[in-house]
Structures are given as C-alpha cells and as structure tokens.
Design an enzyme around this catalytic site. Structure first.
Site, short mmCIF file in Angstrom:
data_model
loop_
_atom_site.label_atom_id
_atom_site.label_comp_id
_atom_site.label_asym_id
_atom_site.label_seq_id
_atom_site.Cartn_x
_atom_site.Cartn_y
_atom_site.Cartn_z
N PRO A 2 0.77 -1.23 0.00
CA PRO A 2 0.00 0.00 0.00
C PRO A 2 0.81 1.29 0.00
O PRO A 2 1.46 1.62 0.97
CB PRO A 2 -0.81 -0.10 1.30
N GLU A 3 0.72 2.02 -1.10
CA GLU A 3 1.13 3.41 -1.13
C GLU A 3 -0.16 4.21 -1.30
O GLU A 3 -1.24 3.65 -1.23
CB GLU A 3 2.12 3.67 -2.27
#
Length: 278
Positions: A2-3
């Site tokens: 997750p960015e």
DNA sequence: AACACCCCCTGTCGGC
DNA sequence: TGCCGACAGGGGGTGT
C-alpha cells in the site's frame, strides 16, 4: 502493497461498507499488530456509528459518532476484505478466518470487514477528539500530492534546504505525504530526473522552483492519478510499472534505448534509467 | 540535518 | 526435492 493509491482504494471500499452504519462488534484475534491494541479498543468501537472513512497520506481514519477516530495503517502487507452476509445469519465461526485475519468488524448492514496483515507492520488505534491534531506522526506529515494547494512552490520550500538525494527526499513523508518506493521511482522516471540528484538543485537559491520541479510535480500527480484510476481493472501485473522491478529491461521511453538499472539507496531498491534520467 | 545501520514479521523466490 | 539467503510496496529507532 500500500502506497497512496492503494490506501485510497481501501478507503473507498471501507467507506462503502461502513459509512452510515454501526459497528456491531469487533473481534481481535490477537493482542497486537505492530503495536498493542488499546485495552479499551473493542469497548470504544462497539455500537458506534461510522460517520465516514478518510485518508491522510497512507493512514486511514474512520470517524465515529462518539468523536473518536479509528486510525489505521496497512503497513507493508495489510488489506481489508469485505464479506456480505445475510444479517440473520450467525456470526461466522472462528474457523472460517485465515491465519492472518487479525481484526474483524461486524457492521450493522450485515457486512463483515476483515483486516488481514501477514507481516503485522500495520496497526490500529483510537484517537480521542483533538488527538488527531496533536498526533506526533500525523502532525508532521507533508502535503497531500493530490490536493489543489500542493504545487511546485510548496514542494520547492521543502526541497530547498535538502542536500539529500531526490529519492530520499520524496520518500520522506514530511516532504510529501503518501509516496512510497514504487511511485517515487515511477514519478522520477516520468519527470526524467535522476534519483541520485540532490533535492535542492530543483530550486533556485531563492527557493523558487526550477522548470524541472514543475515537471516533477506534474509527474507525481499523473502517476498517482493513473494508479488510482487503474486499480479497479484486473491487473496487467507485468506492465503496471515503467521502471519499478524492471531491472535489465529496456527503458520504455520512446527512442531512449537505455536499460533499467537497480541501485540501493537508504537500504531500498531504486529502479531508474541512467540514460534518460538526469 | 542527514546518513548508515538496526529492528519489527511472514512469505516468496532464485540459486545451489 | 529441500534448504538458505535475499528481498519485499511500511515506519521507527539508534548512533555517528
């Protein structure tokens, strides 16, 4: 994974599953993730209405009717899945959950929201009203790259005094909030900037943005927006990125002909094209 | 301030 | 096939 784009995707799903509904119950399947859950975690969540789910950088914030905010971070491997069940059905058995399903929210709509995080670098905690503003990490976060007020002048102020590399500066959440290793690599490639270049060289002595910084800001926005736009469609996993994890492949820039190279900066892999990124 | 290094934890992949 | 090290998109801490 997750960015910023991936966290935004999770936010939308949580918003759909929980906003306006009540949290009936919370099941903790272990006492801690990265940090221990607060001892009153379940008590403060149970029965609360979820006003909405917001995102700040890579953090998710669920605002509750009580005024408390459920602060969540996905770490490196965290994700949610939403199971829709008939509301008349009983709570699922323990046995139906996977090894790394750590937190289960039972929602009044009948939806069941499951947080799964194999590496347990993620965390959840509760902030009382007011604690959001004084929170040590949240308070130090830099601007949201997709916010209208974020522009080259804003970024220039942050980069002006930094003698560190562009790669390190853009990964620093105090400079710009939400980028991670992948999208920093992708944005630098798009802007044709070397990850090794000193951050301060994108501004004038007076701290005004040089033309290259305008290109970088645009590249960051494009990379993030495209990622958000594309994440619904099934993954063409192979050509999702232009440079990230593509060591040894040809640079995709028309007429460049360079070879994507992997170097290590600050203990993390950087992928870039030494020919067109300077 | 900025760097280099350490940690947290599990899963996967490539080389032997 | 199995074993073993390297590495993974997160953040935080230390000491220099």
């Amino acid at each position: 994974m997750p960015e910023l784009p991936e966290v935004e995707y999770e936010r939308k799903r949580l918003q759909r599953a929980m906003a306006g509904a009540r949290i009936r119950d919370v099941i903790l399947r272990r006492a801690n993730l990265r940090y221990a859950f607060p001892s009153d975690f379940v008590r403060r969540l149970a029965g609360q209405r979820v006003r909405g789910v917001a995102r700040r950088a890579k953090y998710l914030l669920a605002e509750l009717g009580s005024g408390d905010v459920l602060l969540m971070h996905l770490g490196m491997s965290g994700s949610f899945r939403v199971v829709h069940r008939n509301t008349r059905e009983r709570v699922p058995d323990e046995g139906r959950y996977n090894l790394h399903d750590h937190v289960i929210f039972e929602v009044s709509t009948g939806a069941i929201v499951v947080f799964n995080d194999p590496r347990r670098f993620g965390f959840m905690t509760l902030l009382a009203p007011g604690e959001v503003d004084t929170h040590a990490t949240l308070g130090r976060l830099g601007p949201e790259p997709l916010a209208p007020r974020f522009d080259a002048s804003a970024l220039a102020k942050e980069l002006r005094q930094r003698r560190t590399t562009l790669k390190a500066a853009l990964l620093d959440q105090r400079v710009i909030a939400g980028l991670g290793n992948i999208y920093v690599c992708e944005a630098l490639h798009r802007a044709r900037l070397s990850p090794l270049r000193r951050a301060s060289t994108l501004t004038t002595q007076a701290g005004e943005p040089r033309p290259a910084l305008n290109l970088l800001v645009q590249a960051i926005r494009e990379v993030l927006k495209e990622a958000i736009r594309n994440q619904n469609r099934p993954g063409g996993d192979d050509d999702r990125f232009r440079v990230y994890d593509r060591e040894g492949r040809r640079c995709p820039r028309r007429g460049c002909g360079g070879t994507i190279t992997r170097i290590v900066q600050g203990g993390r892999s950087t992928f870039y094209c030494p020919v067109c990124q300077s």
